[in-house]
Design a protein around this motif. Structure first.
Motif, PDB file in Angstrom:
ATOM      1  N   VAL A  27      14.156 -21.699  34.835  1.00 13.44           N
ATOM      2  CA  VAL A  27      13.915 -21.904  36.053  1.00 13.44           C
ATOM      3  C   VAL A  27      12.973 -20.462  36.373  1.00 13.44           C
ATOM      4  O   VAL A  27      11.962 -20.878  37.164  1.00 13.44           O
ATOM      5  N   THR A  28      13.193 -19.463  36.104  1.00 11.85           N
ATOM      6  CA  THR A  28      12.471 -18.340  36.546  1.00 11.85           C
ATOM      7  C   THR A  28      12.011 -17.583  34.918  1.00 11.85           C
ATOM      8  O   THR A  28      12.456 -16.633  34.633  1.00 11.85           O
ATOM      9  N   PRO A  29      10.964 -18.191  34.588  1.00 13.19           N
ATOM     10  CA  PRO A  29      10.450 -17.524  33.099  1.00 13.19           C
ATOM     11  C   PRO A  29       9.918 -16.111  33.314  1.00 13.19           C
ATOM     12  O   PRO A  29       9.439 -15.868  34.564  1.00 13.19           O
ATOM     13  N   ASN A  30      10.038 -15.427  32.138  1.00 14.69           N
ATOM     14  CA  ASN A  30       9.441 -13.966  32.382  1.00 14.69           C
ATOM     15  C   ASN A  30       8.911 -13.821  30.936  1.00 14.69           C
ATOM     16  O   ASN A  30       9.563 -13.414  30.000  1.00 14.69           O
ATOM     17  N   LEU A  31       7.653 -14.149  31.047  1.00 14.04           N
ATOM     18  CA  LEU A  31       6.925 -13.869  29.536  1.00 14.04           C
ATOM     19  C   LEU A  31       6.599 -12.590  29.359  1.00 14.04           C
ATOM     20  O   LEU A  31       5.870 -11.926  30.233  1.00 14.04           O
ATOM     21  N   VAL A  32       6.936 -12.347  28.263  1.00 11.99           N
ATOM     22  CA  VAL A  32       6.557 -10.880  27.668  1.00 11.99           C
ATOM     23  C   VAL A  32       5.597 -11.153  26.322  1.00 11.99           C
ATOM     24  O   VAL A  32       6.053 -11.830  25.535  1.00 11.99           O
ATOM     25  N   VAL A  33       4.427 -10.081  26.211  1.00 10.49           N
ATOM     26  CA  VAL A  33       3.518 -10.326  25.123  1.00 10.49           C
ATOM     27  C   VAL A  33       4.534  -9.619  23.811  1.00 10.49           C
ATOM     28  O   VAL A  33       4.995  -8.449  23.958  1.00 10.49           O
ATOM     29  N   GLU A  34       4.395 -10.446  22.709  1.00  8.60           N
ATOM     30  CA  GLU A  34       4.831  -9.978  21.553  1.00  8.60           C
ATOM     31  C   GLU A  34       3.642  -9.587  20.560  1.00  8.60           C
ATOM     32  O   GLU A  34       3.773  -8.578  20.200  1.00  8.60           O
ATOM     33  N   THR A  35       2.609 -10.169  20.550  1.00 10.22           N
ATOM     34  CA  THR A  35       1.482 -10.066  19.607  1.00 10.22           C
ATOM     35  C   THR A  35       0.449 -10.403  20.352  1.00 10.22           C
ATOM     36  O   THR A  35       0.484 -11.529  20.828  1.00 10.22           O
ATOM     37  N   ALA A  36      -0.955  -9.693  20.176  1.00 10.27           N
ATOM     38  CA  ALA A  36      -2.148 -10.256  20.534  1.00 10.27           C
ATOM     39  C   ALA A  36      -3.037  -9.943  19.549  1.00 10.27           C
ATOM     40  O   ALA A  36      -3.050  -8.646  18.690  1.00 10.27           O
ATOM     41  N   ARG A  37      -3.881 -10.904  19.276  1.00 12.60           N
ATOM     42  CA  ARG A  37      -4.989 -10.719  17.997  1.00 12.60           C
ATOM     43  C   ARG A  37      -6.218 -11.323  18.471  1.00 12.60           C
ATOM     44  O   ARG A  37      -6.189 -12.503  18.852  1.00 12.60           O
ATOM     45  N   GLU A  38      -7.346 -10.488  18.203  1.00 12.55           N
ATOM     46  CA  GLU A  38      -8.644 -11.284  18.514  1.00 12.55           C
ATOM     47  C   GLU A  38      -9.539 -10.841  17.403  1.00 12.55           C
ATOM     48  O   GLU A  38      -9.465  -9.835  16.734  1.00 12.55           O
ATOM     49  N   GLN A  39     -10.525 -11.892  17.432  1.00 14.92           N
ATOM     50  CA  GLN A  39     -11.554 -11.809  15.981  1.00 14.92           C
ATOM     51  C   GLN A  39     -12.968 -11.493  16.852  1.00 14.92           C
ATOM     52  O   GLN A  39     -13.140 -11.908  18.036  1.00 14.92           O
ATOM     53  N   ASP A  40     -13.733 -10.968  15.922  1.00 13.97           N
ATOM     54  CA  ASP A  40     -15.011 -10.867  16.620  1.00 13.97           C
ATOM     55  C   ASP A  40     -15.943 -11.789  15.946  1.00 13.97           C
ATOM     56  O   ASP A  40     -16.047 -11.952  14.558  1.00 13.97           O
ATOM     57  N   ASN A  41     -16.216 -12.894  16.625  1.00 12.74           N
ATOM     58  CA  ASN A  41     -17.151 -14.101  16.026  1.00 12.74           C
ATOM     59  C   ASN A  41     -18.549 -14.096  16.809  1.00 12.74           C
ATOM     60  O   ASN A  41     -18.378 -14.839  17.908  1.00 12.74           O
ATOM     61  N   PRO A  42     -19.421 -13.643  16.243  1.00 14.98           N
ATOM     62  CA  PRO A  42     -20.689 -13.530  16.857  1.00 14.98           C
ATOM     63  C   PRO A  42     -21.137 -15.142  17.046  1.00 14.98           C
ATOM     64  O   PRO A  42     -20.706 -16.023  16.342  1.00 14.98           O
ATOM     65  N   SER A  43     -22.297 -15.364  17.551  1.00 13.28           N
ATOM     66  CA  SER A  43     -22.839 -16.445  17.736  1.00 13.28           C
ATOM     67  C   SER A  43     -23.447 -17.220  16.706  1.00 13.28           C
ATOM     68  O   SER A  43     -23.455 -16.342  15.530  1.00 13.28           O
ATOM     69  N   ASN A  44     -23.692 -18.586  16.445  1.00 10.67           N
ATOM     70  CA  ASN A  44     -24.117 -19.089  15.253  1.00 10.67           C
ATOM     71  C   ASN A  44     -25.117 -18.485  14.745  1.00 10.67           C
ATOM     72  O   ASN A  44     -25.716 -18.232  13.543  1.00 10.67           O
TER      73      ASN A  44
END
Length: 146
Positions: A27-44
């Motif tokens: 009913v009342t979600p509480n979302l907590v960040v566990e992991t975040a990942r980002e990649q550097d992907n330049p344009s084609n």
């Protein structure tokens, strides 16, 4: 959409993935960040250094060019496959019982190609939206409205 307690939510696109866990209830979600990942992907255009190849027809004077590979999209597809592999590892170690995935249509399609059976069995829902740049509160609201 019901978001059970302790469910894992993967919010991803071709460059960023965010693992969230619901510490609240359905009913009342509480979302907590566990992991975040980002990649550097330049344009084609930054991936390639020269023009696509050309060929000449064996009959007549016709010439044509080969289509250039979209290295940017290939890298996004690889990133989605990596996300599916992480889901598999977490599912096989019983890290979650319920899973919800939020991703744009292209990324969602690529993820589906790589789902392990255990991941598919625990998948409770998919939302085809790009919410990677949104605040956690907006993600929670989008999940409740789905």
């Amino acid at each position: 959409m019901q978001l059970p307690h302790n469910a894992v939510v993967l919010v991803a696109d071709g460059r960023k993935m965010l693992f969230l866990r619901n510490q609240g209830d359905a009913v009342t979600p509480n979302l907590v960040v566990e992991t975040a990942r980002e990649q550097d992907n330049p344009s084609n255009s930054d991936h390639v250094t020269d023009r696509p190849g050309r060929t000449q027809s064996s009959v007549g004077a016709g010439r044509s060019g080969y289509e250039d590979a979209d290295f940017h999209q290939l890298e996004e597809n690889r990133f989605a496959a990596d996300a599916a592999e992480l889901l598999k590892k977490r599912a096989l170690t019983n890290d979650f019982e319920s899973l919800i995935i939020v991703a744009p249509p292209k990324t969602l399609g690529e993820l589906r190609k790589h789902y392990h059976k255990t991941v598919s069995d625990r998948l409770k829902g998919e939302i085809d939206k790009d919410l990677t740049g949104h605040p956690i509160a907006d993600i929670a609201k989008a999940l409740q409205n789905a």
